[in-house]
Write a protein that holds these residues in place. Structure first.
Motif, short mmCIF file in Angstrom:
data_model
loop_
_atom_site.label_atom_id
_atom_site.label_comp_id
_atom_site.label_asym_id
_atom_site.label_seq_id
_atom_site.Cartn_x
_atom_site.Cartn_y
_atom_site.Cartn_z
N ALA A 67 0.82 -1.21 0.00
CA ALA A 67 0.00 0.00 0.00
C ALA A 67 0.86 1.26 0.00
N LEU A 68 0.39 2.26 -0.76
CA LEU A 68 1.03 3.57 -0.83
C LEU A 68 0.05 4.60 -0.29
N LYS A 69 0.52 5.47 0.62
CA LYS A 69 -0.34 6.51 1.17
C LYS A 69 -0.29 7.73 0.27
N ALA A 70 -1.49 8.30 0.01
CA ALA A 70 -1.59 9.45 -0.89
C ALA A 70 -2.74 10.34 -0.45
N ARG A 71 -2.91 11.42 -1.19
CA ARG A 71 -4.00 12.36 -0.95
C ARG A 71 -4.58 12.76 -2.30
N VAL A 72 -5.91 12.85 -2.38
CA VAL A 72 -6.57 13.30 -3.61
C VAL A 72 -6.26 14.78 -3.81
N VAL A 73 -5.75 15.13 -5.00
CA VAL A 73 -5.42 16.52 -5.33
C VAL A 73 -6.49 17.11 -6.23
N TRP A 74 -7.02 16.31 -7.15
CA TRP A 74 -8.08 16.75 -8.05
C TRP A 74 -8.89 15.52 -8.47
N ALA A 75 -10.07 15.78 -8.99
CA ALA A 75 -10.92 14.69 -9.50
C ALA A 75 -11.83 15.21 -10.60
N GLY A 76 -12.11 14.32 -11.59
CA GLY A 76 -13.08 14.62 -12.64
C GLY A 76 -12.44 15.20 -13.87
#
Length: 128
Positions: A67-76
């Motif tokens: 598993a890699l930890k990340a954060r959503v920066v943009w979507a769509g």
């Protein structure tokens, strides 16, 4: 020059099955099956069936690897693919992946892809 080529850590096209677990408000989680579109040392573009808003924290597993930890920066915006209608998400890793770790991950994924392709080929030829 396109923004795609101007990245600090360029991304490469790599279509892999993925599992994304998002931490939602009130300590709820949701796990979504998706597919990577591009992958780089700093993050990835992930195609998911559901919208996750920025800055949702997530954990992503690529093709069954760690598993890699990340954060959503943009979507769509949503788009139609072979997976059906999906929402592209830009994810930034919490910690950049070292060049060595990234190369090792890519080698592992390529080997897995080759071996699964060989198994599929053997089973297709055996079913004739």
């Amino acid at each position: 020059m396109s923004p795609f080529g101007a990245r600090r850590h360029p991304r490469m096209r790599l279509y892999l099955p993925s599992r994304c677990t998002a931490l939602l408000p009130r300590d709820r989680t949701v796990t979504l099956e998706g597919k990577t579109d591009t992958v780089g040392r700093g993050g990835l573009r992930l195609l998911l069936p559901t919208l996750l808003k920025s800055p949702t924290p997530v954990t992503v597993s690529l093709a069954g690897e760690g598993a890699l930890k990340a954060r959503v920066v943009w979507a769509g915006p949503t788009r139609r693919t072979d997976l059906g209608i999906v929402v592209p998400h830009g994810l930034r890793f919490i910690e950049e992946i070292s060049a060595f770790t990234f190369a090792d991950l890519l080698a592992t994924l390529r080997e897995r892809r080759r071996s699964s392709g060989a198994r599929a080929s053997r089973s297709a030829s055996g079913s004739r």
